[in-house]
Scaffold this motif. Structure first.
Motif, PDB file in Angstrom:
ATOM      1  N   VAL A  51       1.031  -1.115   0.175  1.00  0.00           N
ATOM      2  CA  VAL A  51       0.017   0.038  -0.009  1.00  0.00           C
ATOM      3  C   VAL A  51       0.732   1.078  -0.199  1.00  0.00           C
ATOM      4  CG1 VAL A  51      -1.887   1.061   1.335  1.00  0.00           C
ATOM      5  CG2 VAL A  51      -1.795  -1.469   1.449  1.00  0.00           C
ATOM      6  N   GLU A  52       1.161   2.123  -1.024  1.00  0.00           N
ATOM      7  CA  GLU A  52       1.866   3.019  -1.247  1.00  0.00           C
ATOM      8  C   GLU A  52       1.263   4.437  -1.679  1.00  0.00           C
ATOM      9  OE1 GLU A  52       4.807   3.171  -4.257  1.00  0.00           O
ATOM     10  OE2 GLU A  52       3.208   2.710  -5.683  1.00  0.00           O
ATOM     11  N   THR A  53       2.324   5.341  -1.440  1.00  0.00           N
ATOM     12  CA  THR A  53       1.916   6.726  -1.894  1.00  0.00           C
ATOM     13  C   THR A  53       0.843   7.205  -0.889  1.00  0.00           C
ATOM     14  OG1 THR A  53       2.869   6.173  -4.022  1.00  0.00           O
ATOM     15  CG2 THR A  53       1.922   8.504  -3.591  1.00  0.00           C
ATOM     16  N   ILE A  54       0.848   6.846   0.265  1.00  0.00           N
ATOM     17  CA  ILE A  54      -0.467   7.128   1.131  1.00  0.00           C
ATOM     18  C   ILE A  54      -0.265   8.552   1.885  1.00  0.00           C
ATOM     19  CG2 ILE A  54      -1.473   6.347   3.467  1.00  0.00           C
ATOM     20  CD1 ILE A  54      -0.118   3.729   3.088  1.00  0.00           C
TER      21      ILE A  54
ATOM     22  N   SER B 145       3.823   2.261   2.570  1.00  0.00           N
ATOM     23  CA  SER B 145       4.824   3.334   2.380  1.00  0.00           C
ATOM     24  C   SER B 145       3.829   5.010   2.260  1.00  0.00           C
ATOM     25  CB  SER B 145       5.578   3.215   0.793  1.00  0.00           C
ATOM     26  OG  SER B 145       6.376   4.308   0.806  1.00  0.00           O
ATOM     27  N   GLY B 146       3.996   5.515   3.068  1.00  0.00           N
ATOM     28  CA  GLY B 146       3.523   6.583   3.382  1.00  0.00           C
ATOM     29  C   GLY B 146       4.111   7.957   2.381  1.00  0.00           C
TER      30      GLY B 146
ATOM     31  N   VAL C  87       7.746  -0.676   6.536  1.00  0.00           N
ATOM     32  CA  VAL C  87       7.151   0.627   6.635  1.00  0.00           C
ATOM     33  C   VAL C  87       8.030   1.557   5.969  1.00  0.00           C
ATOM     34  CG1 VAL C  87       7.565   1.043   8.921  1.00  0.00           C
ATOM     35  CG2 VAL C  87       5.399   2.019   7.948  1.00  0.00           C
ATOM     36  N   GLY C  88       7.563   2.652   5.166  1.00  0.00           N
ATOM     37  CA  GLY C  88       8.517   3.740   4.677  1.00  0.00           C
ATOM     38  C   GLY C  88       7.997   4.901   4.250  1.00  0.00           C
TER      39      GLY C  88
END
Length: 361
Positions: A199-202, A231-232, A262-263
């Protein structure tokens, strides 16, 4: 938990083993590479959509009068040769992991093109193409495993922020609507052969929570699991996500998902992202990832940071013990990934933080 018919459980063990040994390299920007190809409307439509409807389905698909150019996820179906070749370029540059071309492969985002019915197929085929590229790379370099990251993007809507400044209480989506489309997308990615889901670009944590909930529902339905990456996105110099969280607060909000990593990614270049990655590294029990942009966009929307400049900055991240996974987002190319891979090679990976036993759950 049973074994998925689409997935080799030994790959999960290989991924975890590799993360314990070295910093793994994620690929770079898919959109940047697609832009370089200078595609036209015919490329996006292909033979399947050339007549203004979806000729690939046996029912009356909706007319597609609007332009499809810009729907990069659709190229998985209409230009699979291009998407496969981009994956291969990144793998040849030294990437250990490639992300599927599924950033907008959700019903909410595909609704802009009236292609909601393609969600399952886009995700399944996106993962399959990436799997083919990884398998080919492994065949060329035996003993060097390559992994597919099944990407779940943020969608084009936010569950906790109003798009109308005159109506703060208005929402153009809901938790349940997000959950439903993420569940469909997650299953497609798994069926296509993804090794992990990301789940990215959060930018809205409530969107991410819907994705994590949907992923758990999918795992429960299948009776099996894959590792999950999160990834936030720190949106600007405020040091916060669009929904207002610092890196530490964001971590606290998603740690319940027990992620593999987490990143942070996108929005900022490596230099600006550095303090936020450090903050995340200080609290995360999971592995930590970073795939920043190639600097900030210039007046023309292009990214000017060279591979050498970006690699030097990320090498310092690694030398400071902040990283387990590293790659690139907007503006990065195979040249950037090759430079980054060379820069972190041989540097010890970050050791995940272990909570005191009294606080362990």
């Amino acid at each position: 938990m049973k074994t998925l018919p689409w997935h080799d459980p030994l790959r999960v063990a290989a991924l975890e083993s590799a993360l314990a040994e070295r910093i793994l390299v994620i690929d770079g920007a898919m959109g940047t590479m697609i832009q370089r190809a200078e595609l036209d409307e015919d490329d996006y439509r292909g033979a399947r959509f050339a007549e203004g409807f979806d000729a690939g389905h046996g029912y009356a698909a909706p007319p597609l009068a609007q332009d499809l150019r810009g729907n990069n996820d659709l190229l998985t179906l209409t230009r699979p040769d291009l998407i496969r070749s981009i994956h291969a370029e990144y793998l040849d540059a030294g990437a250990d992991m490639v992300e599927t071309n599924t950033f907008n492969a959700t019903a909410i985002s595909q609704a802009d093109y009236r292609l909601e019915h393609l969600v399952a197929e886009l995700n399944r085929e996106g993962a399959r193409l990436a799997r083919e590229a990884c398998d080919a790379a492994e065949a060329r370099s035996p003993g060097q495993p390559r992994f597919v990251i099944g990407v779940l993007g943020p969608t084009s809507r936010t569950a906790s922020i109003s798009p109308d400044v005159n109506d703060p209480g208005f929402r153009n989506t809901s938790f349940d609507a997000l959950r439903e489309t993420y569940r469909e997308a997650a299953r497609g990615l798994i069926e296509g052969g993804a090794d992990t889901l990301m789940v990215e670009t959060i930018f809205d944590t409530l969107n991410a929570k819907a994705a994590l909930y949907a992923i758990e529902e999918t795992f429960d339905a299948l009776g099996a699991r894959l590792p999950v990456m999160i990834s936030g996105t720190i949106t600007d110099a405020s040091g916060r996500t669009l929904s207002g969280q610092t890196a530490e607060a964001f971590h606290a909000s998603v740690a319940h998902g027990k992620p593999l990593s987490v990143g942070l990614n996108c929005a900022l270049g490596a230099k600006d992202l550095r303090p936020h990655v450090e903050a995340l590294s200080g609290v995360a029990e999971a592995f930590v990832s970073a795939h920043p942009n190639a600097g900030l966009p210039n007046a023309f929307g292009a990214y000017d940071e060279t591979p050498e400049e970006m690699a030097a900055t990320l090498r310092e991240f690694a030398e400071s013990g902040l990283l387990n996974l590293v790659g690139g987002c907007c503006g990065t190319t195979p040249a950037h990934i090759a430079a980054i891979a060379g820069a972190v090679r041989g540097i010890e990976p970050r050791r995940p933080r272990v909570m005191p036993m009294a606080n362990a759950a």
